[in-house]
Design a protein around this motif. Structure first.
Motif, PDB file in Angstrom:
ATOM      1  N   THR A   1       1.337  -2.318   0.762  1.00 48.96           N
ATOM      2  CA  THR A   1      -0.051  -1.918   0.520  1.00 48.96           C
ATOM      3  C   THR A   1      -1.014  -2.475   1.555  1.00 48.96           C
ATOM      4  O   THR A   1      -2.208  -2.187   1.505  1.00 48.96           O
ATOM      5  N   ARG A   2      -0.517  -3.282   2.498  1.00 45.97           N
ATOM      6  CA  ARG A   2      -1.381  -3.890   3.515  1.00 45.97           C
ATOM      7  C   ARG A   2      -1.034  -3.330   4.890  1.00 45.97           C
ATOM      8  O   ARG A   2      -0.082  -2.570   5.053  1.00 45.97           O
ATOM      9  N   ARG A   3      -1.827  -3.714   5.886  1.00 44.19           N
ATOM     10  CA  ARG A   3      -1.596  -3.216   7.259  1.00 44.19           C
ATOM     11  C   ARG A   3      -0.182  -3.533   7.712  1.00 44.19           C
ATOM     12  O   ARG A   3       0.494  -2.702   8.306  1.00 44.19           O
ATOM     13  N   LEU A   4       0.260  -4.766   7.436  1.00 44.38           N
ATOM     14  CA  LEU A   4       1.626  -5.158   7.724  1.00 44.38           C
ATOM     15  C   LEU A   4       2.337  -5.437   6.410  1.00 44.38           C
ATOM     16  O   LEU A   4       1.725  -5.986   5.489  1.00 44.38           O
ATOM     17  N   PRO A   5       3.598  -5.085   6.296  1.00 44.34           N
ATOM     18  CA  PRO A   5       4.298  -5.313   5.020  1.00 44.34           C
ATOM     19  C   PRO A   5       4.408  -6.788   4.687  1.00 44.34           C
ATOM     20  O   PRO A   5       4.524  -7.639   5.565  1.00 44.34           O
ATOM     21  N   LEU A   6       4.366  -7.077   3.381  1.00 45.53           N
ATOM     22  CA  LEU A   6       4.612  -8.419   2.870  1.00 45.53           C
ATOM     23  C   LEU A   6       6.012  -8.459   2.269  1.00 45.53           C
ATOM     24  O   LEU A   6       6.489  -7.465   1.710  1.00 45.53           O
TER      25      LEU A   6
END
Length: 301
Positions: A51-56
């Motif tokens: 859900t963010r610019r880079l995956p968590l």
């Protein structure tokens, strides 16, 4: 999948890392070459949060969340991975230098952002240099850096020790250049205690007795070691048009990094990636100047 060595031009780099997704794939394999490892509990499995610019990556055991850039020099940066990889490649080029003005134009960021990126990259290089002492027989001398070469300390000049390791067959080994406090000089001479301090900090205990020439007049101007210093002087002045004492050490370390990687016939591009990405990660197994350190890391498909 192409090898990193296939990247010979900026166009090659941009072709290979043409999207953020391709950069994510590459950095994942570089940071975790054997698969995900939780930095907190070392568990090998994670949920992926996209859900963010880079995956968590959320550890399935302890629920700790981490990202690809956590623990790297890119941590906290909002600059795209494409621009970071471009900066790494440009800094690694042994034939040219890169300053913040030029970098900002190439990757289209502000001068402030470009300067900070370069500052972080050089900090990683300096850390690696500190952790890699000279071995073998070590020779060195004291000289002075300024916009114009000098044989004695004048206002605005910075004294430094230039030292190299020499192999058993007499071949020039690795190079170090370290600043010296001007107050530690007397009539152009470096105190013996400071020569010993340099040896303690930057020479391996297994090395033979260090020979630091304490007066710069005594070094032959045509010696390979002095010529290495002159190359560093020209590179810094041509690229950065003179450097103040505050950041001089990081630029000296960068030159030595370039010199030492070329000496070992290793890829400065691969080694710099290792320093800036993997060496800061607990799961990293990269070793500076190891030819096979990240050669197995896959590039983007």
């Amino acid at each position: 999948m192409e090898a990193l060595q296939s990247i010979a031009t900026l166009e090659d780099l941009q072709r290979q890392f043409h999207t953020e997704s391709s950069c994510v794939s590459f950095l994942y394999k570089l940071k975790w070459p054997h698969g995900f490892v939780c930095p907190r509990c070392q568990h090998a499995h994670a949920y992926i949060i996209r859900t963010r610019r880079l995956p968590l990556y959320e550890c399935r055991a302890c629920r700790h969340q981490t990202s690809l850039i956590a623990g790297t020099i890119m941590e906290g940066s909002r600059t795209s991975l494409q621009k970071w990889l471009t900066a790494f490649w440009l800094v690694s080029r042994s034939d040219i230098g890169i300053n913040a003005v030029r970098l900002s134009l190439i990757i289209e960021v502000t001068y402030k952002t470009a300067w900070l990126m370069l500052h972080k990259i050089r900090a990683a290089i300096s850390l690696a240099d500190t952790n890699r002492p000279l071995t073998g027989e070590v020779h060195g001398f004291v000289t002075f850096y300024a916009r114009h070469p000098s044989r004695q300390l004048n206002p605005g000049e910075s004294p430094l020790i230039v030292a190299e390791s020499v192999t058993l067959d007499g071949e020039v080994g690795e190079l170090k250049m370290k600043l010296v406090e001007p107050t530690r000089l007397s009539d152009g001479l470096l105190l013996r205690s400071d020569c010993e301090q340099f040896a303690n900090l930057h020479v391996a205990r297994t090395a033979t007795e260090t020979s630091i020439i304490r007066h710069n007049f005594r070094i032959r101007r045509n010696s390979p070691l002095y010529q290495s210093f002159k190359c560093a002087w020209r590179w810094m002045n041509d690229t950065f048009h003179g450097i103040g004492a505050k950041y001089l050490q990081t630029y000296l370390d960068e030159f030595c990094f370039r010199f030492n990687t070329s000496l070992h016939h290793t890829s400065a591009w691969e080694q710099l990636l290792c320093l800036c990405v993997a060496v800061f990660s607990p799961a990293s197994t990269c070793t500076l100047y190891d030819k096979t350190s990240i050669s197995g890391a896959s590039t983007a498909a």
